[in-house]
Design a protein around this motif. Structure first.
Motif, short mmCIF file in Angstrom:
data_model
loop_
_atom_site.label_atom_id
_atom_site.label_comp_id
_atom_site.label_asym_id
_atom_site.label_seq_id
_atom_site.Cartn_x
_atom_site.Cartn_y
_atom_site.Cartn_z
N ASP A 342 -26.18 68.38 46.32
CA ASP A 342 -26.93 67.19 46.73
C ASP A 342 -28.40 67.48 46.98
O ASP A 342 -29.23 66.57 46.91
N GLU A 343 -28.71 68.71 47.30
CA GLU A 343 -30.11 69.06 47.60
C GLU A 343 -30.99 69.10 46.35
O GLU A 343 -32.21 69.24 46.45
N GLU A 345 -32.19 66.81 43.41
CA GLU A 345 -32.23 65.41 42.97
C GLU A 345 -32.43 65.35 41.45
O GLU A 345 -33.41 65.88 40.92
N ILE A 346 -31.49 64.68 40.75
CA ILE A 346 -31.52 64.61 39.28
C ILE A 346 -31.99 63.22 38.84
O ILE A 346 -31.43 62.21 39.27
N TYR A 347 -32.99 63.19 37.97
CA TYR A 347 -33.54 61.93 37.47
C TYR A 347 -32.93 61.58 36.11
O TYR A 347 -32.33 62.42 35.44
N TYR A 370 -33.24 66.40 31.44
CA TYR A 370 -33.26 65.91 32.82
C TYR A 370 -34.38 66.60 33.61
O TYR A 370 -34.70 67.77 33.36
N ILE A 372 -35.18 67.74 37.46
CA ILE A 372 -34.53 68.00 38.75
C ILE A 372 -35.58 68.42 39.74
O ILE A 372 -36.41 69.30 39.45
N GLN A 375 -34.96 69.58 47.06
CA GLN A 375 -35.39 68.94 48.29
C GLN A 375 -35.61 69.92 49.45
O GLN A 375 -36.45 69.68 50.32
N LYS A 471 -42.09 63.48 42.83
CA LYS A 471 -41.33 62.32 42.33
C LYS A 471 -42.23 61.35 41.57
O LYS A 471 -41.83 60.78 40.56
N GLU A 515 -37.19 52.62 45.10
CA GLU A 515 -36.09 52.92 44.20
C GLU A 515 -35.68 51.65 43.44
O GLU A 515 -36.02 50.53 43.84
#
Length: 580
Positions: A342-343, A345-347, A370, A372, A375, A471, A515
């Protein structure tokens, strides 16, 4: 003397003039020719033949005979041809009206006179006698005679490489035009009806250079040329039918005669030919042994998952590429999605296709790239990914797996979610002892705890701009990528509007730090107003988002698609300037 001389001279001149007029008249009479000529005088009942009406002057108002009254049907004509030449100072001129006839009755019959007008006079041909004999003595020129080398006829054939393939296994159809050795084919093929290939993915390969080949049709030697090739991928199992390809073919039948220049004379004709309805029995992919993650890939493939780096600082992006390469239905399935801690983050991925479709099917590779963003500081993992496909050679399923990828994040805040939760199972029955020093004791414990919380909060606050900046960079890049993808698919409505919507969403993510789930019209309007964007640009952007959403489920013209793309470019540039 003078008078006598003049009189004698005048008499001589008169004689000369009379002689010249007589010669010219004789010459004109001898040169004027208009006659009829038949390619055959004995004709079989089911046989075609040609009749030419030939003259050596440029006549007008040609009147053909009443062929129907003589027992003939006009198959082709009249066609007109003119030839003229000068050889060693001598001029020649020929004008011909040609007909192709077919007899309607047997017996001796007469083709009557044809007429033409020239300089106010009417010239006529002599009648022609034609003897029509029993049709059993000769075959129809459009039927096949076994083992005959000079076979006549014209046939369009759909040659199918595999009539019983699996779903998504490639099939090649080669359309061949077979023709007899006595026929000459032009390059003009009128398409009357073209198959739509329903329930197939299709790719056409038109032929621009027609080449003649030696071959055979139903056991008879003939020539053929390839008109077009089509590669198909069946999309459903069962009996599927392909509509016929229907063409109008212009051709000439060689008569064996030559014209003035020595070139062979042909009888022109036209025929409609059809490949006929074709049926394919498509086999379903077997259920036995089908992997749970199977997504429809059929062929022979290789699979890999590769990151650009495995050691990064907090907020630095990692590019992760999932690649499938090989031969098969590369454009017709989706790649598996990566999974990570979870740490990380995949776009959304950037999809690329480097695929070539040749006469045997698709070959190349497809890529999902992808981005990534880590975090927190620490060691994390991108889980192994499996890719399954059906191998048509072994007729079995195969599964390829990537290895787990370790990602080392060198700095950044520690993940708070991993802190152990206190065990409160038995605290309900434990009560602190009432003492006078309890307040002092709680304050003594609370001070260092609050200090730790404050330290973590300040560090996270310091790190937050780094993450948000990363981001923003990723969203801006994705917005440009999807806008480029939309431009490349202006002729594909569904793909265009999906890409356009993603471009608009990622642009808002980058500029408004929100988001996709927060992108209501009211929220977007409110945030853009807060950033001093003018109302016209705001209304235009929201309208464009509405158009993009509606057009995915409703018809859209090519004009509307081009308009929406131009609007997207204009509005993004406008907002870019006002938000900077």
């Amino acid at each position: 003397m003078v008078t006598i001389f003049v009189k004698e001279t005048t008499m001589k001149m008169n004689r000369i003039v009379i002689f010249l007029l007589f010669c010219v008249g004789q010459l004109s009479w001898s040169q004027m020719q208009f006659y009829a000529e038949s390619s055959k005088n004995n004709v079989h009942y089911n046989e075609r033949f040609s009749v030419d009406f030939i003259m050596n002057f440029d006549g007008d108002n040609f009147e053909e005979p009443n062929f129907e009254a003589s027992g003939f049907t006009v198959v082709f004509g009249p066609s007109q041809s003119i030839s003229s030449s000068i050889i060693y100072g001598k001029a020649s001129y020929t004008k011909t009206y040609s007909f192709v006839l077919k007899p309607n009755k047997k017996g001796l019959t007469t083709i009557k006179q044809a007429a033409i007008e020239y300089n106010g006079k009417i010239y006529k041909t002599a009648p022609i006698k034609i003897n029509v004999i029993d049709g059993n003595d000769a075959p129809d020129p459009n039927t096949i005679t076994p083992n005959k080398t000079n076979t006549s006829g014209l046939f369009l054939v759909a040659d199918i490489s595999n009539t019983s393939p699996y779903v998504n296994e490639p099939v090649t159809i080669t359309y061949k035009l077979y023709f007899g050795y006595n026929l000459r084919i032009t390059n003009d093929f009128g398409e009357i009806s073209v198959p739509k290939y329903n329930n197939f993915w299709s790719q056409n390969f038109p032929i621009t250079n027609f080449v003649g080949y030696e071959g055979s049709y139903k056991g008879n030697k003939m020539r053929y040329t390839i008109l077009k090739k089509v590669v198909l991928y069946p999309q459903k199992a069962g009996l599927l039918q392909i509509d016929p390809l229907i063409l109008q073919i212009d051709y000439e039948t060689i008569t064996g005669k030559t014209d003035f220049w020595g070139d062979p004379i042909g009888i022109r004709d036209s025929k409609r030919v059809s490949s006929g309805v074709q049926s394919l029995q498509i086999k379903p992919l077997p259920e036995a042994g089908k992997p749970a993650d199977f997504a429809g890939a059929v062929g022979n493939f290789q699979f890999s998952m590769t990151p650009t780096r495995t050691s990064v600082k907090n907020g630095e992006p990692i590019d992760l590429e999932l690649i499938v390469s090989g031969n098969g239905n590369l454009k017709l399935f989706n790649l598996p999605k990566p999974k990570a801690d979870d740490e990380l983050e995949i776009y959304d991925p950037e999809h690329k296709e480097q695929v070539v479709t040749n006469e045997s099917g698709m070959t190349g590779k497809i890529i999902d790239k992808y981005t990534i963003i880590p975090q927190y500081k620490g060691n994390y993992a991108i889980k192994p990914v499996q890719f399954s496909y059906f191998d048509t050679q072994t007729k079995s399923y195969k599964t390829l797996s990537s290895k787990e990828i370790k990602i080392d994040v060198l700095d950044g805040p520690a993940p708070t979610g991993n802190n152990p939760k206190p065990n409160t199972a038995n605290t309900a029955t434990i009560k602190p002892k009432e003492t006078k020093t309890s307040a002092w004791w709680y304050s003594l414990i609370a001070v260092p705890i609050l200090g730790v919380i404050a330290f973590v909060w300040l560090k996270k606050k310091k790190q937050k701009p780094v993450l948000e900046e990363a981001k923003t960079v990723v969203s801006e890049r994705l917005s440009k990528i999807y806008l480029t993808e939309a431009k490349a698919n202006l002729d594909n409505k569904d793909v265009f509007y999906v890409a356009l919507e993603k471009a608009l969403h990622n642009f808002l993510k980058a500029k408004l730090n929100i988001e996709t789930s927060e992108m209501s019209k009211d929220t977007i309007r409110e945030l853009l107003k807060a950033k001093k964007v003018d109302d016209t640009a705001i209304s235009g952007f929201i309208k464009l988002m509405e158009n993009s959403d509606m057009a995915r489920y409703a018809p859209a013209s090519s004009t509307a698609i081009h308009y929406d793309y131009d609007e997207a470019e204009r509005l993004i540039n406008t907002l870019e300037k006002q938000l900077s």
